[in-house]
Design a protein around this motif. Sequence first.
Motif: not given
Length: 112
Positions: A88-112
Amino acid sequence: MSNVLRGCRLAEFDFSGIEAVLSGYFMRAPEYIWLAKLGVHAGLASHILKRPYDPSWGTDAVAAYFKEIKNSEPVVYDRSKRCVHGKNYGLTIHGMVRNFPETYPTLTVAKK
């Protein structure tokens, strides 16, 4: 006590899901507002879990299903919550991994 504050009261309100409700309002999407009020994070989680909710179940049944998902699938629920607010605020999958590594440890997890 200052004379300005005499007779004043401090009130605190918690509008559950207000960010998602407002997103739905600005999108002019009544179904999204309905979903936001019930639990948009669990709604997304139901799809990730490949057990999607069905709006035809009715509000009470969907709300109960979302509560069960929130309680039984905390990892998926947390990922869904961060994803909904992030997107909703424009976060990308790369941002998910960078900002929340404990939740999204890899790009694959973030993409899913």
